[in-house]
Each structure stands twice: as C-alpha cells, then as structure tokens.
Design an enzyme around this catalytic site. Structure first.
Site, PDB file in Angstrom:
ATOM      1  N   GLY A 103      12.343 -34.718 -75.748  1.00  0.00           N
ATOM      2  CA  GLY A 103      12.751 -36.243 -75.325  1.00  0.00           C
ATOM      3  C   GLY A 103      12.883 -36.457 -73.798  1.00  0.00           C
ATOM      4  N   HIS A 114      27.310 -51.798 -42.931  1.00  0.00           N
ATOM      5  CA  HIS A 114      26.530 -50.774 -42.500  1.00  0.00           C
ATOM      6  C   HIS A 114      27.537 -49.471 -41.904  1.00  0.00           C
ATOM      7  CE1 HIS A 114      23.351 -48.826 -40.041  1.00  0.00           C
ATOM      8  NE2 HIS A 114      24.240 -48.467 -39.161  1.00  0.00           N
ATOM      9  N   ASP A 147      26.233 -50.680 -80.741  1.00  0.00           N
ATOM     10  CA  ASP A 147      24.955 -49.765 -81.083  1.00  0.00           C
ATOM     11  C   ASP A 147      24.292 -50.046 -82.524  1.00  0.00           C
ATOM     12  OD1 ASP A 147      25.111 -48.648 -78.629  1.00  0.00           O
ATOM     13  OD2 ASP A 147      25.314 -46.480 -79.391  1.00  0.00           O
TER      14      ASP A 147
HETATM   15  P1  FAD Z   1      30.381 -45.831 -80.840  1.00  0.00           P
HETATM   16  O1  FAD Z   1      30.853 -45.468 -79.455  1.00  0.00           O
HETATM   17  O2  FAD Z   1      29.356 -44.791 -81.315  1.00  0.00           O
HETATM   18  O3  FAD Z   1      31.788 -45.868 -81.779  1.00  0.00           O
HETATM   19  C1  FAD Z   1      31.593 -46.271 -83.141  1.00  0.00           C
HETATM   20  C2  FAD Z   1      32.818 -45.497 -83.964  1.00  0.00           C
HETATM   21  O4  FAD Z   1      32.924 -46.038 -85.137  1.00  0.00           O
HETATM   22  C3  FAD Z   1      32.760 -44.154 -84.005  1.00  0.00           C
HETATM   23  O5  FAD Z   1      33.876 -43.470 -83.407  1.00  0.00           O
HETATM   24  C4  FAD Z   1      32.665 -43.834 -85.330  1.00  0.00           C
HETATM   25  O6  FAD Z   1      33.463 -42.405 -85.977  1.00  0.00           O
HETATM   26  C5  FAD Z   1      33.076 -44.860 -85.909  1.00  0.00           C
HETATM   27  N1  FAD Z   1      32.732 -45.343 -87.310  1.00  0.00           N
HETATM   28  C6  FAD Z   1      31.424 -45.459 -87.700  1.00  0.00           C
HETATM   29  N2  FAD Z   1      31.339 -45.504 -89.072  1.00  0.00           N
HETATM   30  C7  FAD Z   1      32.737 -45.921 -89.436  1.00  0.00           C
HETATM   31  C8  FAD Z   1      33.273 -46.269 -90.736  1.00  0.00           C
HETATM   32  N3  FAD Z   1      32.642 -46.348 -91.958  1.00  0.00           N
HETATM   33  N4  FAD Z   1      34.393 -46.115 -90.823  1.00  0.00           N
HETATM   34  C9  FAD Z   1      35.530 -45.912 -89.714  1.00  0.00           C
HETATM   35  N5  FAD Z   1      35.137 -45.603 -88.308  1.00  0.00           N
HETATM   36  C10 FAD Z   1      33.592 -45.478 -88.362  1.00  0.00           C
HETATM   37  N6  FAD Z   1      26.146 -45.422 -72.589  1.00  0.00           N
HETATM   38  C11 FAD Z   1      26.426 -45.904 -71.354  1.00  0.00           C
HETATM   39  O7  FAD Z   1      26.505 -47.152 -71.149  1.00  0.00           O
HETATM   40  N7  FAD Z   1      26.696 -45.060 -70.175  1.00  0.00           N
HETATM   41  C12 FAD Z   1      26.689 -43.933 -70.338  1.00  0.00           C
HETATM   42  O8  FAD Z   1      26.763 -43.026 -69.344  1.00  0.00           O
HETATM   43  C13 FAD Z   1      26.335 -43.344 -71.718  1.00  0.00           C
HETATM   44  N8  FAD Z   1      26.215 -41.886 -71.789  1.00  0.00           N
HETATM   45  C14 FAD Z   1      25.993 -41.057 -73.074  1.00  0.00           C
HETATM   46  C15 FAD Z   1      25.848 -39.818 -73.316  1.00  0.00           C
HETATM   47  C16 FAD Z   1      25.716 -39.351 -74.369  1.00  0.00           C
HETATM   48  C17 FAD Z   1      25.683 -37.890 -74.488  1.00  0.00           C
HETATM   49  C18 FAD Z   1      25.673 -40.352 -75.535  1.00  0.00           C
HETATM   50  C19 FAD Z   1      25.374 -39.627 -76.895  1.00  0.00           C
HETATM   51  C20 FAD Z   1      25.807 -41.765 -75.607  1.00  0.00           C
HETATM   52  C21 FAD Z   1      25.815 -42.256 -74.254  1.00  0.00           C
HETATM   53  N9  FAD Z   1      26.027 -43.485 -74.026  1.00  0.00           N
HETATM   54  C22 FAD Z   1      26.275 -44.166 -72.536  1.00  0.00           C
HETATM   55  C23 FAD Z   1      25.796 -44.664 -75.175  1.00  0.00           C
HETATM   56  C24 FAD Z   1      27.219 -45.021 -75.587  1.00  0.00           C
HETATM   57  O9  FAD Z   1      28.061 -44.012 -76.056  1.00  0.00           O
HETATM   58  C25 FAD Z   1      27.143 -46.100 -76.705  1.00  0.00           C
HETATM   59  O10 FAD Z   1      26.284 -47.036 -76.339  1.00  0.00           O
HETATM   60  C26 FAD Z   1      28.533 -46.436 -77.166  1.00  0.00           C
HETATM   61  O11 FAD Z   1      29.316 -45.659 -77.450  1.00  0.00           O
HETATM   62  C27 FAD Z   1      28.460 -47.539 -78.379  1.00  0.00           C
HETATM   63  O12 FAD Z   1      29.459 -48.066 -78.402  1.00  0.00           O
HETATM   64  P2  FAD Z   1      30.212 -48.485 -80.209  1.00  0.00           P
HETATM   65  O13 FAD Z   1      31.559 -49.123 -79.985  1.00  0.00           O
HETATM   66  O14 FAD Z   1      28.825 -49.484 -80.409  1.00  0.00           O
HETATM   67  O15 FAD Z   1      29.901 -47.212 -81.009  1.00  0.00           O
HETATM   68  P1  NAI Z   2      16.032 -42.320 -75.594  1.00  0.00           P
HETATM   69  O1  NAI Z   2      15.406 -43.327 -76.431  1.00  0.00           O
HETATM   70  O2  NAI Z   2      16.662 -42.693 -74.111  1.00  0.00           O
HETATM   71  O3  NAI Z   2      14.703 -41.289 -75.224  1.00  0.00           O
HETATM   72  C1  NAI Z   2      14.128 -40.624 -76.317  1.00  0.00           C
HETATM   73  C2  NAI Z   2      12.871 -40.165 -75.757  1.00  0.00           C
HETATM   74  O4  NAI Z   2      12.384 -39.320 -76.631  1.00  0.00           O
HETATM   75  C3  NAI Z   2      11.755 -40.927 -75.566  1.00  0.00           C
HETATM   76  O5  NAI Z   2      11.274 -40.859 -74.097  1.00  0.00           O
HETATM   77  C4  NAI Z   2      10.981 -40.821 -76.410  1.00  0.00           C
HETATM   78  O6  NAI Z   2       9.596 -41.450 -76.344  1.00  0.00           O
HETATM   79  C5  NAI Z   2      10.965 -39.513 -76.798  1.00  0.00           C
HETATM   80  N1  NAI Z   2      10.501 -38.976 -78.329  1.00  0.00           N
HETATM   81  C6  NAI Z   2      10.932 -39.823 -79.386  1.00  0.00           C
HETATM   82  N2  NAI Z   2      10.361 -38.887 -80.442  1.00  0.00           N
HETATM   83  C7  NAI Z   2       9.931 -37.845 -79.824  1.00  0.00           C
HETATM   84  C8  NAI Z   2       9.256 -36.513 -80.358  1.00  0.00           C
HETATM   85  N3  NAI Z   2       9.091 -36.362 -81.640  1.00  0.00           N
HETATM   86  N4  NAI Z   2       8.915 -35.526 -79.462  1.00  0.00           N
HETATM   87  C9  NAI Z   2       9.098 -35.642 -78.013  1.00  0.00           C
HETATM   88  N5  NAI Z   2       9.614 -36.757 -77.509  1.00  0.00           N
HETATM   89  C10 NAI Z   2      10.190 -37.778 -78.407  1.00  0.00           C
HETATM   90  O7  NAI Z   2      17.026 -41.614 -76.428  1.00  0.00           O
HETATM   91  P2  NAI Z   2      18.012 -40.572 -76.007  1.00  0.00           P
HETATM   92  O8  NAI Z   2      17.873 -39.860 -74.586  1.00  0.00           O
HETATM   93  O9  NAI Z   2      18.343 -39.751 -77.079  1.00  0.00           O
HETATM   94  O10 NAI Z   2      19.349 -41.315 -75.750  1.00  0.00           O
HETATM   95  C11 NAI Z   2      19.896 -42.121 -76.888  1.00  0.00           C
HETATM   96  C12 NAI Z   2      20.402 -43.283 -76.473  1.00  0.00           C
HETATM   97  O11 NAI Z   2      21.841 -43.096 -75.962  1.00  0.00           O
HETATM   98  C13 NAI Z   2      19.807 -44.119 -75.261  1.00  0.00           C
HETATM   99  O12 NAI Z   2      19.297 -45.187 -75.993  1.00  0.00           O
HETATM  100  C14 NAI Z   2      20.684 -44.584 -74.323  1.00  0.00           C
HETATM  101  O13 NAI Z   2      20.910 -46.064 -74.455  1.00  0.00           O
HETATM  102  C15 NAI Z   2      22.075 -43.991 -74.803  1.00  0.00           C
HETATM  103  N6  NAI Z   2      22.470 -43.265 -73.433  1.00  0.00           N
HETATM  104  C16 NAI Z   2      22.612 -43.847 -72.487  1.00  0.00           C
HETATM  105  C17 NAI Z   2      23.293 -43.195 -71.165  1.00  0.00           C
HETATM  106  C18 NAI Z   2      23.304 -43.724 -69.977  1.00  0.00           C
HETATM  107  O14 NAI Z   2      23.472 -44.970 -69.997  1.00  0.00           O
HETATM  108  N7  NAI Z   2      23.441 -43.274 -68.775  1.00  0.00           N
HETATM  109  C19 NAI Z   2      23.195 -41.701 -71.321  1.00  0.00           C
HETATM  110  C20 NAI Z   2      22.800 -41.252 -72.675  1.00  0.00           C
HETATM  111  C21 NAI Z   2      22.715 -41.865 -73.459  1.00  0.00           C
END
Ligand code: FAD
Ligand code: NAI
Length: 472
Positions: free
Chosen positions: A182, A451, A315
């Site tokens: 991905g 700048h 999300d």
């Molecule tokens: P979440 O942060 O997923 O929180 C939901 C919470 O609900 C969780 O703690 C879960 O345990 C809890 N929960 C779920 N179901 C239940 C239940 N039934 N009962 C009790 N608790 C429950 N976004 C950015 O904008 N910038 C970034 O740099 C960025 N980097 C990322 C890097 C990675 C590796 C990943 C995986 C994601 C990243 N994201 C980033 C995406 C970001 O983390 C999510 O968009 C964000 O956390 C969503 O917030 P949320 O509150 O909707 O859900």
């Molecule tokens: P993504 O949606 O950004 O990328 C997934 C990629 O996998 C796409 O390019 C898609 O075409 C490809 N893909 C899908 N199925 C595939 C397959 N079978 N084989 C090969 N490629 C395939 O998802 P990602 O990177 O997992 O991140 C998930 C979410 O977390 C993102 O939607 C993003 O919003 C959030 N996130 C945000 C960050 C930030 O804001 N800096 C950092 C990390 C995550």
C-alpha cells in the site's frame, strides 16, 4: 442543566481525538459528561499507536538519516551515527505516555468521568460499559477505526515479520528488506522511517500511482522523490498471499490486471492498505442503526445518526480519517448537544504526509477543480512555484518540491493548495486559513510574508496565478 432522568447529559463512546475532545468541550459547556474507553489509556489510535508515535519515529529517524546520508556533511558536520534502538523506542513511548496522561489530567480538570471498558448499546439511551449500565440523554459514537485486513495475509505484530502500523512502530531491529503493501500515508511514513534507519524498502501499490486522492502533480513528484531516497516501487501490482517461515516472509505478487505470479522475500511485511470503521460489538443492532456499504455510520450536519439521541463523529463516519477532522467534529458535536451551533467546514480540511519533504494539501486537486467547472480547463488557473527557487529551502539544502495554488479563473478565489516542502505541514495552515476566509490568489500574493521563509513559496505561487512571480 443535567437531565435527572439520565445518569449523564452526554456519554461519548471512544476517547480518541474525536471522543476526548467532544467530552472536554461538552463538560466545558456545562454538560454532565462521561466517556467510555476500552483501551488502558486515553487518546485513541492517534496518541497511542498513530499520529504521535509515528511522528516520534519519523523525527528521530530524520536526524539519523541526515547524519548517515551526507546531508549534515554537506553543511560541514561530519558524524557517523550509531543507532540505540532502546533509546529510540524509549523516546517514542515517553511521548505517548506524556500525552495520554495529559488527557487523563484534562478529564479530571474538566470533570469528565472516564468509564473504563468496552461499550455496547442496550437501547438508544443506555450503554453497557464493561458490566456497568450507563444512561445518557445523548450518546456520541466516536469509536474510530482499525486496520483493514488483506485476505491471505495474517498479521502477527508480536512476531514482527508480518505487521500492521502498530507492529511497524515497534520493530526491535531494522529489517534487511521491508515490503510495504500500500503506497498510502502509512506505507510511506513508516516505510520512510525504516528506510532512513537502513532497511531496503519496496512499496507494492495496487494502483498505477501512490497517494490516491492527492493532486496528480503531487503524486508524480512525491514518487520521484521517494525513489531518489531509495524506496523501490512496484505499482499496478497486487499481493495475493504471504507465507512465513521462521523470520522470512515470501510474498506472492501479481499484476493488478492479472497475469503470472512472482515471489519476493522480505524480513518484514507492513500491511497498510487502509483503515475501516470500528462498529463491530457496539450493539448497533440493539438500536436499529445500520452502517453504509463502507461500514461507516451516516450522519447529518448536526452529526445525528438515523436514531434519535445518537450522534457519531471521527473515523467511523464518512470523510477523511484524520485526527484534526475528528477533533473539530468533537467540538462541533458537543456544541450542538449544548444547544449551540457547531460548524466544521469539510471543504477545508488539510492533509499532511509527514515524510521529508512533507506533502500537504487542502481543498480541491487541480483535477477536481476542473471537474467542478464542468471539465472546462480554462475556468481554472493553477501555478506551481518550485522550492528550488525559494531562498530558505535552497539555503537549507532542501530543494525538492513545490507549492501549487489552484484558483477559479473568473473570481480568482482559491480552490486548493498543494505543497511538497520540508515544512509543508506547517505551511498548509496558512492556505487553510486563506480558504476559510474565501481568499483570492491576489489576497495571498499581496500579503507580506517574512523573508527568508519557506512560506514565501506560497506567496510566489499565488503571484504566479496572477501571472507575475518574482523569483522565477
Ligand atoms: P480513534 O483515535 O481510533 O479512537 C477511538 C477510540 O475508541 C479507541 O481508543 C478505541 O479503543 C475506542 N473504542 C472503540 N470501540 C469502543 C467501544 N465499543 N467501547 C469503548 N471504546 C471503544 N491522523 C492525522 O491527522 N495525522 C497523523 O499524523 C496521523 N498519523 C497516523 C498514523 C498511524 C500509524 C495511524 C494508524 C493513524 C494516523 N492518523 C493520523 C489517523 C488518526 O489516528 C485517526 O484519524 C484518529 O485517531 C481518529 O480519531 P477518532 O477519535 O475518530 O478514533
Ligand atoms: P491509505 O488509504 O492512505 O492508503 C492505502 C493504499 O493501499 C492506497 O494507495 C491503496 O491504493 C493501496 N491498496 C489498497 N489495497 C491494496 C492491495 N491489495 N495491494 C496493494 N495496495 C493496495 O491507507 P493507510 O496508509 O493504511 O492509512 C490509513 C488511514 O490512516 C489513512 O486514510 C489516513 O487518513 C490515516 N493516516 C493519516 C496520516 C497522516 O495524516 N499523516 C498518517 C497515517 C495514517
């Protein structure tokens, strides 16, 4: 005013950036508030296994790379970096602990009750949280998302051979060869971390370009930059299976359109093909709430679901899966519940990929802008100003990238801004603010920018839309 027929005015399910922000805002607005969280710590995906730990690894590895790849030597600082894996992970965990504890403090300060345990609807105003029954006048679903599994590929983070993003943050040693499935945000950010620390990284992407959803120029240029940095790409390719023997994974690959299978070996495989909303086990069937075809909970502009008294944010609802989008929805939903008007402008949500250079955008891509104008290219003006012509970027040895401003030809109103620059994530805030105020490219062009700053490239790109950049 508390409604005494319920335990709480509002119960929020999930303490990620959507849920914890909603809870704090609701409490600030005088509502009696509880927040249910099944994780041991507050902060959700973002603070525990997402935004924060990934940025801790990106920031540290950036220094290592600068020392190892000659960037520092170019500036007259000659060092040979040595990796201390324990300390590297230690500083990541410190960041996570500090920030999750900070939310705990804010909950106490604002009198938000943390209900520890998994929440499940009994009815629209009643939730079972780990055996405790909690009732509330309004319930907000903020359960976030989790990793989308890839059929035929079994993730085992503990073993560290086939991992998801959580496992990829915690690898005990630098893999010899890491294959990232991905070419999206996670694959490129975490692929970059391990590439910088010494891994050979191959990115397998199903589509013919990386970073779907971004502006076409950005997708093309960023791939060129990642390739130059050493990431290899296999585009238009799908992974049909991964088998693991000991510490080695063997991937089976096929052209996306079908064809002969080939195999590839790796010490680590990162599955990063997207995320899916968390709605399983939530008891949605008990309140008659269905999810859409993508598993998301549909809402209206007041974040109301189809069930009275139940709202949803973050999300688990449609829109980009981003922490700041979830946070803004958290504030807005609390304001609606308190009887105020909560607004999120979903047309102006920036997105940033925190690689080096950073990749950022807000608003429409050029392709979307043209489509919005009925396919008439003449109705859209766009200009790209290269970072190589920006004095600060040039001085800092950061010549890669550009800033692109896209405006409606007739009104000159800015429709989108895209940037590849070392500090693009910070620069994009100015573009978002300009768009929020309905700025024209002329407004940006005639705003004095300090700048020497990278931000001057935004001004110059806007001047370019006007037909008169200075430094090009
Ligand atoms: P979440 O942060 O997923 O929180 C939901 C919470 O609900 C969780 O703690 C879960 O345990 C809890 N929960 C779920 N179901 C239940 C239940 N039934 N009962 C009790 N608790 C429950 N976004 C950015 O904008 N910038 C970034 O740099 C960025 N980097 C990322 C890097 C990675 C590796 C990943 C995986 C994601 C990243 N994201 C980033 C995406 C970001 O983390 C999510 O968009 C964000 O956390 C969503 O917030 P949320 O509150 O909707 O859900
Ligand atoms: P993504 O949606 O950004 O990328 C997934 C990629 O996998 C796409 O390019 C898609 O075409 C490809 N893909 C899908 N199925 C595939 C397959 N079978 N084989 C090969 N490629 C395939 O998802 P990602 O990177 O997992 O991140 C998930 C979410 O977390 C993102 O939607 C993003 O919003 C959030 N996130 C945000 C960050 C930030 O804001 N800096 C950092 C990390 C995550």
């Amino acid at each position: 005013m508390a409604d005494h027929s319920y335990d709480y005015d509002v119960l929020i399910i999930g303490a990620g950036p959507g849920g914890y922000v909603a809870a704090i805002r609701a409490a600030q607005l005088g509502l009696k508030t509880a927040c249910a969280e099944s994780r041991e710590t507050l902060g959700g995906t973002c603070l525990n296994v997402g935004c924060i730990p990934s940025k801790a690894m990106l920031h540290a590895s950036e220094y290592f790379d600068a020392a190892a790849n000659g960037t520092m030597a170019e500036m007259g600082i000659e060092v040979t970096p040595k990796l201390n894996m324990e300390k590297l992970h230690g500083q990541r965990l410190d960041a996570v602990n500090g920030l999750t504890k900070g939310i705990e403090f804010l909950f106490k300060k604002n009198k938000v009750d943390w209900k520890k345990g998994h929440a499940r609807f009994v009815d629209a105003h009643t939730v079972d949280v780990g055996g405790e029954t909690v009732t509330a006048r309004e319930i907000v679903i903020a359960t976030g998302s989790s990793v989308t599994p890839l059929p035929g590929v079994e993730v085992d983070n503990a073993k560290g051979v086939v991992v998801d993003s959580t496992g990829a943050l915690e690898l005990e040693k630098v893999p010899g060869h890491m294959v990232v499935i991905g070419g999206g945000v996670i694959g490129l950010e975490l692929g970059s971390v391990w590439r910088r620390l010494g891994a050979k990284v191959t990115c397998v992407e199903y589509l013919d370009q990386i970073l779907p959803g971004m502006d076409a120029d950005v997708r093309k240029e960023s791939q060129r930059i990642f390739k130059k940095q050493g990431i290899e790409f296999k585009l238009s390719t799908k992974v049909t299976g991964v088998s693991v023997k000991g510490k080695t994974a063997t991937l089976t690959l096929e052209a996306a359109a079908g064809g002969d299978a080939e195999t590839m070996e790796a010490d680590c495989v990162l599955v990063s093909i997207g995320r899916k909303p968390n709605t399983d086990g939530l008891g949605l069937e008990n309140i008659g709430l269905e999810t859409n075809a993508r598993g998301q909970i549909e809402i209206d502009h007041e974040f109301r679901t189809a069930v009275a008294g139940v709202r949803a944010i973050g999300d688990c609802v449609p829109g980009p899966m981003l922490a700041h989008k979830a946070e803004d929805e958290g504030i807005a939903v609390a304001e609606w519940i308190a009887g105020e008007t909560g607004i999120v402008n979903h047309d102006v949500i920036p997105s940033v990929v925190y690689t080096l250079p950073e990749i950022a955008g807000v608003g429409l891509t050029e392709e979307q802008a043209i489509a919005k104008m009925g396919g008439d290219k003449a109705k859209v003006k766009a200009f790209k100003f290269p970072m190589a012509a920006n004095s600060r970027a040039k001085t800092n040895h950061e010549p890669d990238g550009f800033v692109k401003v896209i405006a409606e030809a007739e009104s000159d109103r800015v429709l989108g801004v895209w940037a590849i620059a070392s500090v693009a994530g910070t620069m994009i805030a100015e573009a978002a603010l300009a768009m929020e105020f309905g700025a024209t490219s002329e407004d940006i062009a005639y705003t004095c920018h300090a700048h020497p700053t990278h931000a001057e490239a935004l001004k110059e790109a806007a001047m370019g839309v006007q037909g008169k950049p200075i430094h090009m």
